[in-house]
Design a protein around this motif. Structure first.
Motif, PDB file in Angstrom:
ATOM      1  N   LEU A 141       0.826  -1.206   0.000  1.00  0.00           N
ATOM      2  CA  LEU A 141       0.000   0.000   0.000  1.00  0.00           C
ATOM      3  C   LEU A 141       0.864   1.261   0.000  1.00  0.00           C
ATOM      4  O   LEU A 141       0.549   2.232  -0.688  1.00  0.00           O
ATOM      5  N   GLN A 142       1.962   1.230   0.771  1.00  0.00           N
ATOM      6  CA  GLN A 142       2.862   2.381   0.761  1.00  0.00           C
ATOM      7  C   GLN A 142       3.491   2.564  -0.609  1.00  0.00           C
ATOM      8  O   GLN A 142       3.629   3.686  -1.112  1.00  0.00           O
ATOM      9  N   ALA A 143       3.861   1.454  -1.236  1.00  0.00           N
ATOM     10  CA  ALA A 143       4.457   1.529  -2.569  1.00  0.00           C
ATOM     11  C   ALA A 143       3.468   2.114  -3.579  1.00  0.00           C
ATOM     12  O   ALA A 143       3.839   2.907  -4.450  1.00  0.00           O
ATOM     13  N   MET A 144       2.195   1.721  -3.455  1.00  0.00           N
ATOM     14  CA  MET A 144       1.164   2.283  -4.338  1.00  0.00           C
ATOM     15  C   MET A 144       1.033   3.783  -4.125  1.00  0.00           C
ATOM     16  O   MET A 144       0.915   4.558  -5.088  1.00  0.00           O
ATOM     17  N   GLU A 145       1.029   4.205  -2.866  1.00  0.00           N
ATOM     18  CA  GLU A 145       0.900   5.626  -2.565  1.00  0.00           C
ATOM     19  C   GLU A 145       2.087   6.409  -3.126  1.00  0.00           C
ATOM     20  O   GLU A 145       1.921   7.503  -3.682  1.00  0.00           O
ATOM     21  N   VAL A 146       3.289   5.844  -2.989  1.00  0.00           N
ATOM     22  CA  VAL A 146       4.480   6.489  -3.532  1.00  0.00           C
ATOM     23  C   VAL A 146       4.403   6.561  -5.046  1.00  0.00           C
ATOM     24  O   VAL A 146       4.729   7.596  -5.657  1.00  0.00           O
ATOM     25  N   PHE A 147       3.968   5.487  -5.674  1.00  0.00           N
ATOM     26  CA  PHE A 147       3.831   5.461  -7.140  1.00  0.00           C
ATOM     27  C   PHE A 147       2.862   6.543  -7.613  1.00  0.00           C
ATOM     28  O   PHE A 147       3.144   7.280  -8.562  1.00  0.00           O
ATOM     29  N   ILE A 148       1.725   6.668  -6.954  1.00  0.00           N
ATOM     30  CA  ILE A 148       0.744   7.698  -7.312  1.00  0.00           C
ATOM     31  C   ILE A 148       1.359   9.084  -7.186  1.00  0.00           C
ATOM     32  O   ILE A 148       1.182   9.944  -8.056  1.00  0.00           O
ATOM     33  N   GLN A 149       2.100   9.324  -6.104  1.00  0.00           N
ATOM     34  CA  GLN A 149       2.687  10.643  -5.890  1.00  0.00           C
ATOM     35  C   GLN A 149       3.745  10.965  -6.943  1.00  0.00           C
ATOM     36  O   GLN A 149       3.832  12.104  -7.423  1.00  0.00           O
ATOM     37  N   VAL A 150       4.539   9.976  -7.340  1.00  0.00           N
ATOM     38  CA  VAL A 150       5.546  10.193  -8.377  1.00  0.00           C
ATOM     39  C   VAL A 150       4.882  10.552  -9.700  1.00  0.00           C
ATOM     40  O   VAL A 150       5.302  11.468 -10.408  1.00  0.00           O
ATOM     41  N   VAL A 151       3.808   9.844 -10.040  1.00  0.00           N
ATOM     42  CA  VAL A 151       3.088  10.143 -11.277  1.00  0.00           C
ATOM     43  C   VAL A 151       2.473  11.539 -11.214  1.00  0.00           C
ATOM     44  O   VAL A 151       2.565  12.323 -12.164  1.00  0.00           O
ATOM     45  N   VAL A 182      10.170  12.104 -15.769  1.00  0.00           N
ATOM     46  CA  VAL A 182       9.602  10.787 -15.486  1.00  0.00           C
ATOM     47  C   VAL A 182       8.315  10.665 -16.282  1.00  0.00           C
ATOM     48  O   VAL A 182       7.439  11.527 -16.182  1.00  0.00           O
ATOM     49  N   MET A 183       8.191   9.619 -17.087  1.00  0.00           N
ATOM     50  CA  MET A 183       6.996   9.408 -17.909  1.00  0.00           C
ATOM     51  C   MET A 183       6.400   8.051 -17.576  1.00  0.00           C
ATOM     52  O   MET A 183       7.125   7.064 -17.384  1.00  0.00           O
ATOM     53  N   ILE A 184       5.084   7.997 -17.511  1.00  0.00           N
ATOM     54  CA  ILE A 184       4.389   6.767 -17.184  1.00  0.00           C
ATOM     55  C   ILE A 184       4.232   5.895 -18.431  1.00  0.00           C
ATOM     56  O   ILE A 184       3.999   6.407 -19.535  1.00  0.00           O
ATOM     57  N   THR A 185       4.387   4.585 -18.270  1.00  0.00           N
ATOM     58  CA  THR A 185       4.176   3.655 -19.378  1.00  0.00           C
ATOM     59  C   THR A 185       2.693   3.341 -19.520  1.00  0.00           C
ATOM     60  O   THR A 185       1.881   3.711 -18.660  1.00  0.00           O
ATOM     61  N   SER A 186       2.326   2.640 -20.581  1.00  0.00           N
ATOM     62  CA  SER A 186       0.921   2.264 -20.752  1.00  0.00           C
ATOM     63  C   SER A 186       0.476   1.314 -19.640  1.00  0.00           C
ATOM     64  O   SER A 186      -0.640   1.425 -19.121  1.00  0.00           O
ATOM     65  N   ASP A 187       1.364   0.375 -19.257  1.00  0.00           N
ATOM     66  CA  ASP A 187       1.035  -0.506 -18.127  1.00  0.00           C
ATOM     67  C   ASP A 187       0.942   0.306 -16.836  1.00  0.00           C
ATOM     68  O   ASP A 187       0.075   0.057 -15.997  1.00  0.00           O
ATOM     69  N   GLU A 189      -4.512   3.940 -12.304  1.00  0.00           N
ATOM     70  CA  GLU A 189      -5.951   4.081 -12.081  1.00  0.00           C
ATOM     71  C   GLU A 189      -6.440   3.086 -11.033  1.00  0.00           C
ATOM     72  O   GLU A 189      -7.267   3.420 -10.180  1.00  0.00           O
ATOM     73  N   ARG A 190      -5.920   1.843 -11.095  1.00  0.00           N
ATOM     74  CA  ARG A 190      -6.334   0.841 -10.101  1.00  0.00           C
ATOM     75  C   ARG A 190      -5.822   1.196  -8.709  1.00  0.00           C
ATOM     76  O   ARG A 190      -6.531   0.996  -7.707  1.00  0.00           O
ATOM     77  N   CYS A 191      -4.590   1.742  -8.627  1.00  0.00           N
ATOM     78  CA  CYS A 191      -4.035   2.133  -7.327  1.00  0.00           C
ATOM     79  C   CYS A 191      -4.860   3.240  -6.684  1.00  0.00           C
ATOM     80  O   CYS A 191      -5.117   3.208  -5.475  1.00  0.00           O
ATOM     81  N   VAL A 192      -5.250   4.223  -7.494  1.00  0.00           N
ATOM     82  CA  VAL A 192      -6.070   5.316  -6.973  1.00  0.00           C
ATOM     83  C   VAL A 192      -7.365   4.769  -6.391  1.00  0.00           C
ATOM     84  O   VAL A 192      -7.794   5.154  -5.292  1.00  0.00           O
ATOM     85  N   GLN A 193      -7.996   3.843  -7.097  1.00  0.00           N
ATOM     86  CA  GLN A 193      -9.254   3.276  -6.625  1.00  0.00           C
ATOM     87  C   GLN A 193      -9.051   2.421  -5.385  1.00  0.00           C
ATOM     88  O   GLN A 193      -9.837   2.487  -4.424  1.00  0.00           O
ATOM     89  N   ILE A 194      -7.980   1.620  -5.369  1.00  0.00           N
ATOM     90  CA  ILE A 194      -7.714   0.749  -4.217  1.00  0.00           C
ATOM     91  C   ILE A 194      -7.477   1.568  -2.958  1.00  0.00           C
ATOM     92  O   ILE A 194      -8.056   1.288  -1.893  1.00  0.00           O
ATOM     93  N   LEU A 195      -6.623   2.581  -3.058  1.00  0.00           N
ATOM     94  CA  LEU A 195      -6.334   3.400  -1.882  1.00  0.00           C
ATOM     95  C   LEU A 195      -7.562   4.179  -1.428  1.00  0.00           C
ATOM     96  O   LEU A 195      -7.764   4.407  -0.229  1.00  0.00           O
TER      97      LEU A 195
END
Length: 319
Positions: free
Chosen positions: A4-14, A56-61, A67-73
């Motif tokens: 969950l922390q990794a997801m939150e960090v990923f969202i913030q980086v994006v 930093v650019m986001i890939t298609s994956d 989007e799934r991380c935002v919904q999960i959190l």
């Protein structure tokens, strides 16, 4: 790895487009942010981000995973709030951005009532007439005047702002009272310029279906609404400003209305927040509180919308 922390960090980086900025926002070492993203990519066996020395650019994956991380959190926070006392008593840091005049004249005097209702919220109130980037600057929500053009923001309309043209009694005694908007071309007028573009706002007037737009030369231009009002009080020239900032000065005789039959189109006022950001309980209660505040204010309560002039949109940051 804390997933969950990794997801939150990923969202913030994006959201920030930067590992450094994300680390600052999350109060984490940059190395920790980088390690969590690498661990997340290894666990998923996919590349989430393209990293270069400049961006930093986001890939298609990565976009699909984001989007799934935002919904999960969001779901996790909803579950926690439903079982927590914080649903009834929200707590934590809340960062809000508002225009300077609205902050000093309307919000700050009303804040004792807000803190009495929500004593566990710590408010960071930014006051500026410069439009801020909510994601980049870590702002939870903002109050903005004018028509909204950013598709990444969710908006709730909470009120309307009207404008009035005024001058000090000393100015009128020296230069006379204008009878028509065109007369302003022969007067001293205080201009307002956009803090974002530097563009001088045009003066826009309507009366009985007639519309007049004028660009007026002046000795001084400002981009702060409180300073703008004081320029009018000091006799520097005729001003056009929000009526809630001038009402007390008019009542005290420090400034007098000019061209009262000619009005500028009102501006709608919205509370906005990023569409991909979870609407936490503390943001939700602030939105409800400020909506109630506007609804009970004689100069700000919501009215039927009227057409917006281009000049009114340019002057939106003056509120």
């Amino acid at each position: 790895m804390n997933k969950l922390q990794a997801m939150e960090v990923f969202i913030q980086v994006v959201d920030c487009g930067s590992f450094t900025r994300a680390a600052e926002m999350l109060d984490l070492p940059k190395a920790t942010v980088s390690t969590l993203i690498q661990s997340l990519e290894s666990a998923l066996a996919v590349k989430l981000l393209h990293r270069t020395t400049r961006q930093v650019m986001i890939t298609s994956d990565g976009a699909a995973y984001y989007e799934r991380c935002v919904q999960i959190l969001s779901d996790v926070r909803d579950a926690e709030e439903s079982l927590s006392r914080h649903r009834l008593s929200p707590s934590g840091r809340l960062r809000v951005d508002t225009p300077t005049g609205l902050s000093s004249e309307i919000l700050v005097p009303a804040l004792p009532g807000f803190f009495e209702r929500y004593p566990d919220i710590t408010l960071e109130l930014g006051s500026t007439d410069r439009p801020v980037d909510l994601v980049e600057e870590g702002v939870d929500c903002a109050v903005r005047g004018g028509e909204l053009v950013d598709p990444n923001l969710i908006a709730r309309r909470i009120g309307v702002i009207n404008f009035v043209t005024c001058a000090s009694p000393d100015y009128i005694a020296r230069y006379g009272m204008p009878q028509h908007p065109r007369d302003l071309e022969r007067h001293r007028c205080v201009n307002y310029f956009s803090a974002r573009t530097g563009k001088i706002a045009k003066w826009d007037f309507t009366r009985d279906g007639e519309r007049i737009e004028v660009a007026l030369a002046g000795q001084i231009a400002l981009n702060d609404s409180n300073a703008y009002v004081h320029a009018g009080l000091a006799g520097l020239g005729i001003i056009m400003m929000t009526d809630y900032l001038l009402a007390g000065h008019i009542a005290a005789g420090r400034i007098v209305p000019v061209l009262p039959e000619w009005r500028m189109d009102p501006l709608p006022v919205h509370v906005v927040y990023p569409q991909n950001r979870h609407l936490s309980a503390k943001v939700r209660v602030f939105v409800e509180w400020i909506s109630e505040l506007f609804a009970n204010h004689p100069h700000l309560r919501l009215q039927a919308p009227r057409p917006q002039a281009q000049a009114a949109q340019t002057a939106a940051q003056a509120v």
